[in-house]
Design a protein around this motif. Structure first.
Motif, PDB file in Angstrom:
ATOM      1  N   TYR A  93       0.730   4.227  -2.835  1.00  0.00           N
ATOM      2  CA  TYR A  93       0.375   5.620  -2.523  1.00  0.00           C
ATOM      3  C   TYR A  93       1.357   6.579  -3.188  1.00  0.00           C
ATOM      4  O   TYR A  93       0.975   7.613  -3.719  1.00  0.00           O
ATOM      5  CB  TYR A  93       0.422   5.841  -1.005  1.00  0.00           C
ATOM      6  CG  TYR A  93      -0.889   5.595  -0.295  1.00  0.00           C
ATOM      7  CD1 TYR A  93      -1.305   4.306   0.017  1.00  0.00           C
ATOM      8  CD2 TYR A  93      -1.704   6.653   0.076  1.00  0.00           C
ATOM      9  CE1 TYR A  93      -2.481   4.080   0.670  1.00  0.00           C
ATOM     10  CE2 TYR A  93      -2.899   6.428   0.737  1.00  0.00           C
ATOM     11  CZ  TYR A  93      -3.290   5.142   1.036  1.00  0.00           C
ATOM     12  OH  TYR A  93      -4.472   4.932   1.682  1.00  0.00           O
ATOM     13  N   ILE A  94       2.633   6.215  -3.148  1.00  0.00           N
ATOM     14  CA  ILE A  94       3.664   7.116  -3.667  1.00  0.00           C
ATOM     15  C   ILE A  94       3.696   7.116  -5.196  1.00  0.00           C
ATOM     16  O   ILE A  94       3.882   8.152  -5.825  1.00  0.00           O
ATOM     17  CB  ILE A  94       5.060   6.696  -3.126  1.00  0.00           C
ATOM     18  CG1 ILE A  94       5.085   6.840  -1.612  1.00  0.00           C
ATOM     19  CG2 ILE A  94       6.173   7.513  -3.748  1.00  0.00           C
ATOM     20  CD1 ILE A  94       6.346   6.303  -0.976  1.00  0.00           C
ATOM     21  N   VAL A  95       3.482   5.968  -5.781  1.00  0.00           N
ATOM     22  CA  VAL A  95       3.778   5.801  -7.206  1.00  0.00           C
ATOM     23  C   VAL A  95       2.604   6.102  -8.150  1.00  0.00           C
ATOM     24  O   VAL A  95       2.798   6.712  -9.202  1.00  0.00           O
ATOM     25  CB  VAL A  95       4.278   4.349  -7.460  1.00  0.00           C
ATOM     26  CG1 VAL A  95       4.393   4.050  -8.940  1.00  0.00           C
ATOM     27  CG2 VAL A  95       5.622   4.140  -6.767  1.00  0.00           C
TER      28      VAL A  95
ATOM     29  N   ALA B 112       0.842  -1.203   0.000  1.00  0.00           N
ATOM     30  CA  ALA B 112       0.000   0.000   0.000  1.00  0.00           C
ATOM     31  C   ALA B 112       0.874   1.250   0.000  1.00  0.00           C
ATOM     32  O   ALA B 112       0.616   2.205  -0.740  1.00  0.00           O
ATOM     33  CB  ALA B 112      -0.919  -0.009   1.218  1.00  0.00           C
ATOM     34  N   PHE B 113       1.929   1.242   0.796  1.00  0.00           N
ATOM     35  CA  PHE B 113       2.818   2.407   0.902  1.00  0.00           C
ATOM     36  C   PHE B 113       3.384   2.776  -0.470  1.00  0.00           C
ATOM     37  O   PHE B 113       3.342   3.935  -0.889  1.00  0.00           O
ATOM     38  CB  PHE B 113       3.942   2.093   1.899  1.00  0.00           C
ATOM     39  CG  PHE B 113       4.939   3.191   2.055  1.00  0.00           C
ATOM     40  CD1 PHE B 113       4.594   4.375   2.688  1.00  0.00           C
ATOM     41  CD2 PHE B 113       6.225   3.063   1.549  1.00  0.00           C
ATOM     42  CE1 PHE B 113       5.512   5.407   2.825  1.00  0.00           C
ATOM     43  CE2 PHE B 113       7.152   4.087   1.679  1.00  0.00           C
ATOM     44  CZ  PHE B 113       6.791   5.254   2.318  1.00  0.00           C
TER      45      PHE B 113
END
Lengths: 463, 145
Positions: free
Chosen positions: A174-176, A170-171
């Motif tokens: 979120y960024i990509v 998930a992390f």
């Protein structure tokens, strides 16, 4: 959030000894928002494979056919994935946990390995190797960009987020995800410009056009296995329908967009030259970003799903399993990269062949949850409910039979070739398994013949 | 959520969301600036216009909805979750914007405007990160919600 972590053992009696809720339902305090689920699904989708898939369509049909095929194919994927995601949203268990209810205790081992354990790890190897190829294309002179080395460090990089677990996936998503969308869009426009502009697209006719149904088959085939294992992600959803909504939106909006845009780029440039288009436009940084993160957000999910499937019957912590599978996969990809002349093509062919057998597994799952459980009078939110001491069948034999017949039909062994030219193989297998399971299970149950063999009582560890 | 909606907004919460709310409003303005740049280059370079409009619109939508949802939040957890979601989106859109606006293909007709859009994207990226870090440290939510 964390306040609800104080749930008593009566509310949540499970002990998660393997990590990441492999064997037990996801507890309420670990469930995520609709947006989170959407981003993780989109992270899986946002990779170069889907762009290559769209590019392949662009070589075989004109723009109108490509648009129609993509929309119809995506509607089919939305329905299949949405139905499977809902099951995960209700049960809060992984696909392989759900398979225990459908195929029985041993069925989850066999079909879990067949559905994800082998194919997802295989694709992890293939995509890691492709990552090495791509990095080599971008910087052919750099020692770390040698196909072998790039496959090795790329594979290990992808293993890190899978090692962390769902939070890691998930992390990264979120960024990509938004950045990938922007960069890929830029490459489409640059590619179309360098390839001769939009005028060329309208006039494009493929050298060897294929029928519309074949194009639809390709669209469905590209992601149908992903559609069947949607529960791996949707089990973390707060509301049962969240997974289905997230899946549907990302398929109908983003996949449609990526596929059509990639096809247009191919029509303009004569090939799926994203990296080339980006480098021509001076988007060097973006090319690296898309190559590294595009593969990463997809491939960590491959590894994650594979580990989930194996962990159903290999009694070690999921993180350790991810590490072992990740290192083995990276070494395999690196070996292929280092050994001149080595090719993964036979392995890819095997994975493609295996892929035909996977949709029937989902067909039985959908039939059991939506039809057979309803026929048994079990309310929707009670279906596949886990509780300590629940007795699972060891084998649900009509499910095994239906799956095998469905797979054989998809292979073309039980169907006239004409049918498979009109209906996608994957859909034939899925529908056949769906129908056969219900034809067997309901009359047998009505006749008082047990469809289950053996019993296994589940303990507080989900074992 | 219905129970939390009836809770009164506390002064603590108002103070807590001040920084992310301000960051979100500034991001909205940055989105508008990039949109204006897009309209400006309309006649000269259509491909650049599309990319300016796309990033500007994405930034505007993520920031404006974030601002709206944050101002409606009635408890710290809810506010934190909104911050995380929208903070990451603003951050990631900013990253995408920077990469596109440093590419010569999109800025060849108006390098100064390209540089301005890149700076606006960089600022959005920083603001997005500020929102996320604030939510993590002060509101105690996870980095992914």
């Amino acid at each position: 959030m964390s306040s609800s972590k104080t749930a008593s053992s009566e509310e949540y009696p499970w002990k998660d000894i393997r990590g990441d809720y492999v064997l037990v339902p996801v507890p309420p305090w670990e469930r995520r928002t609709l947006m989170n689920i959407f981003l993780v699904y989109t992270g899986v989708l946002s990779c170069l494979a889907v762009l290559w898939g769209g590019g392949a369509l662009g070589m075989q049909g004109n723009l109108q056919d490509v648009v129609i095929a993509t929309v119809i194919g995506d509607i089919i994927l939305t329905i299949i994935g949405g139905l499977c995601a809902y099951i995960g949203g209700v049960a809060h268990q992984s696909t392989y946990g759900i398979l225990r209810h459908v195929y029985g205790w041993y069925g989850a081992w066999v079909f879990g390995a067949l559905l994800s354990g082998i194919p997802a790890w295989g694709w992890f190897v293939v995509e890691t190797w492709l990552f090495g190829l791509m990095i080599h294309d971008l910087a052919p002179q750099h020692p770390l960009a040698h196909i072998g080395w790039a496959s090795l460090w790329g594979g290990l990089l992808m293993t890190t987020t899978a090692y962390v677990g769902y939070a890691g996936l998930a992390f990264l998503s979120y960024i990509v995800v938004p950045a990938f969308f922007v960069i890929v869009t830029a490459s489409f426009f640059a590619g179309i410009h360098f390839g001769g502009g939009f005028e060329k697209l309208w006039a494009f006719t493929p050298p060897q056009p294929v029928p519309l149904t074949a194009l639809i088959t390709q669209v469905v085939g590209l992601y149908v296995c992903g559609a069947i294992i949607t529960s791996d992600i949707s089990r973390f959803a707060r509301k049962p329908r969240d997974g289905s909504i997230a899946w549907g939106v990302q398929i109908m909006v983003l996949m449609t967009y990526y596929m059509i845009a990639a096809a247009m780029l191919t029509m303009a440039m004569g090939g799926t030259y994203f990296s080339k288009a980006m480098l021509m436009a001076g988007l060097g940084l973006g090319a690296y970003f898309a190559a590294i993160f595009g593969q990463w957000t997809t491939n960590d999910n491959n590894l994650y799903s594979s580990a989930l499937a194996w962990d159903i019957f290999i009694p070690i912590k999921k993180r350790l399993l991810v590490l072992i599978l990740g290192i083995l996969g990276s070494l395999y990809a690196a070996y292929v990269g280092f050994v001149a002349g080595a090719s993964l093509q036979p392995f890819i062919n095997f994975l493609m062949w295996l892929g035909i057998w996977l949709p029937p597994i989902g067909g039985v799952m959908i039939a059991d949850f939506y039809v057979f459980q309803k026929y048994k009078g079990i309310p929707r939110y009670e279906r596949y409910k886990m509780y300590v001491g629940k007795e699972f069948p060891l084998i649900n034999w009509p499910a095994w039979v239906a799956m095998i017949i469905g797979g054989a039909a998809a292979q073309g062994w039980l169907m006239p070739a004409a049918v498979l030219q009109v209906i996608p193989h994957s859909l034939v297998g899925l529908l056949m398994a769906f129908v056969v399971y219900l034809i067997l299970a309901i009359p047998l149950d009505k006749a008082g013949v047990s469809i289950y063999i053996g019993r296994h009582k589940v303990d507080e560890y989900g074992k | 959520m219905s129970t939390s909606e009836t809770k009164p907004v506390t002064t603590d919460l108002k103070a807590l969301i001040k920084l992310p709310l301000t960051s979100s409003i500034i991001s909205t303005v940055l989105g508008i600036i990039i949109l204006i740049i897009g309209v400006t280059v309309f006649a000269s370079w259509i491909y650049a216009m599309v990319m300016y409009l796309l990033v500007g619109l994405m930034l505007l939508i993520f920031a404006i909805i974030g601002t709206f949802r944050l101002s409606k939040a009635n408890d710290v957890t809810r506010a934190g979750e909104v911050c995380i979601t929208h903070g990451w989106w603003i951050f990631s859109t900013g990253v995408g914007g920077i990469m596109v606006y440093v590419a010569p293909f999109f800025t060849k007709e108006a390098p100064a405007l390209g540089a301005l859009a890149a700076i606006a994207s960089a600022l959005a990226m920083v603001l997005g990160l500020i929102i996320v870090i604030h939510a993590k440290r002060k509101m105690g939510v996870r980095l992914t919600v």
